[in-house]
Write an enzyme that holds these catalytic residues in place. Structure first.
Site, mmCIF file in Angstrom:
data_model
loop_
_atom_site.group_PDB
_atom_site.id
_atom_site.type_symbol
_atom_site.label_atom_id
_atom_site.label_comp_id
_atom_site.label_asym_id
_atom_site.label_seq_id
_atom_site.Cartn_x
_atom_site.Cartn_y
_atom_site.Cartn_z
ATOM 1 N N ASP A 23 43.300 80.148 -0.699
ATOM 2 C CA ASP A 23 43.966 80.734 -1.847
ATOM 3 C C ASP A 23 43.003 81.773 -2.448
ATOM 4 O O ASP A 23 41.820 81.796 -2.100
ATOM 5 C CB ASP A 23 44.268 79.595 -2.839
ATOM 6 N N PHE A 24 43.489 82.628 -3.349
ATOM 7 C CA PHE A 24 42.585 83.630 -3.940
ATOM 8 C C PHE A 24 42.109 83.218 -5.348
ATOM 9 O O PHE A 24 40.978 82.803 -5.537
ATOM 10 C CB PHE A 24 43.243 85.021 -3.961
HETATM 11 MG MG MG Z 1 44.763 79.714 -7.236
#
Ligand code: MG
Length: 255
Positions: A23-24
């Protein structure tokens, strides 16, 4: 569950068959006060280029695919946006399942934009395939923002999904970080993968790993990236937990 660290050796021994899914926001970036302020974590900028050359790597975000691609800015990485509904090729591609819902999303966008004028600090993020209502800057408006967004989703046949100080309206299609992980893992002929994330939508990624493990000889490592806002659901279904992006980057540096 696999013993705590043996999986690291298996990743190192067979990198082309071992996927890294990240995820970022809150995972390889610190959470910023507003979505526009997020930056790739400086240590991620150091560690990820080398990992992306050795391992198949995908960064999956709730942001637009082009946005997350620009924020990470590394070659050899597959960028997926809007929780799986969009991805980068030479340009951003929208999943065909989303197309019939674009007019409804447009209507939701107009109605939300009108409604939030009465809620100072609440921001809309238009992501074409979905709309996110952010109330990080206006925590006192949380209840009202949720009521608005969830009511509108019900009325229009969209899905509402809560995240970290936000709620997202999305089309009723069966696409999430998990379904995308499953598709990529089989396309890349992976034997194992790790998925790291900090929020509720990352539980979908974990579910993708579990599905592949049930289907056959596949090793999944679900990593919860903890912060004071981490939903308990995420840590409950993870194989291991790390403290924030720094903790994750310590772990990734072992690979
Ligand atoms: Mg996130």
């Amino acid at each position: 569950m696999a013993p705590k660290w043996e999986w690291v050796d298996r990743f190192r021994r067979e990198p082309r068959r071992s996927g890294i899914f990240l995820d970022f926001d809150g995972t390889i970036s610190d959470i910023a006060p507003s979505p526009g302020g997020a930056r790739l974590h400086p240590r991620a900028a150091e560690i990820l280029p080398e990992l992306a050359r050795r391992f198949p790597m995908c960064v999956m975000s709730g942001r637009r695919a082009a946005d997350v691609a620009a924020l990470v800015g590394l070659p050899h990485v597959h960028y997926v946006g809007v929780h799986g509904m969009e991805w980068m090729e030479d340009e951003a591609r929208l999943d065909p399942l989303v197309l019939p819902h674009l007019p409804t999303l447009e209507r939701a966008r107009r109605e939300l934009a009108a409604a939030i004028t009465g809620l100072p600090g609440v921001e809309l993020e238009d992501k074409l395939a979905s709309i996110t209502v952010h109330f990080r800057q206006a925590p006192s408006e949380e209840d009202e923002a949720l009521r608005l967004a969830e009511g509108l989703a019900d009325a229009l046949g969209l899905k509402a999904r809560r995240g970290r100080m936000s709620v997202e309206l999305r089309p009723p299609v069966d696409i999430d970080k998990g379904t995308v992980l499953i598709r990529l893992a089989s396309g890349w002929k992976l034997r194992r993968a790790l998925y790291a994330g900090d929020d509720l939508t990352d539980v979908d990624g974990f579910r993708g790993l579990r599905y592949l493990m049930k289907e056959g000889a596949f090793e999944g490592v679900a990593i919860a990236v903890l912060s004071p806002e981490t939903p308990i659901e995420l840590e409950a279904v993870a194989d291991l937990a790390v403290e924030g992006p720094d903790g994750l980057l310590d772990l990734l540096s072992r690979l």
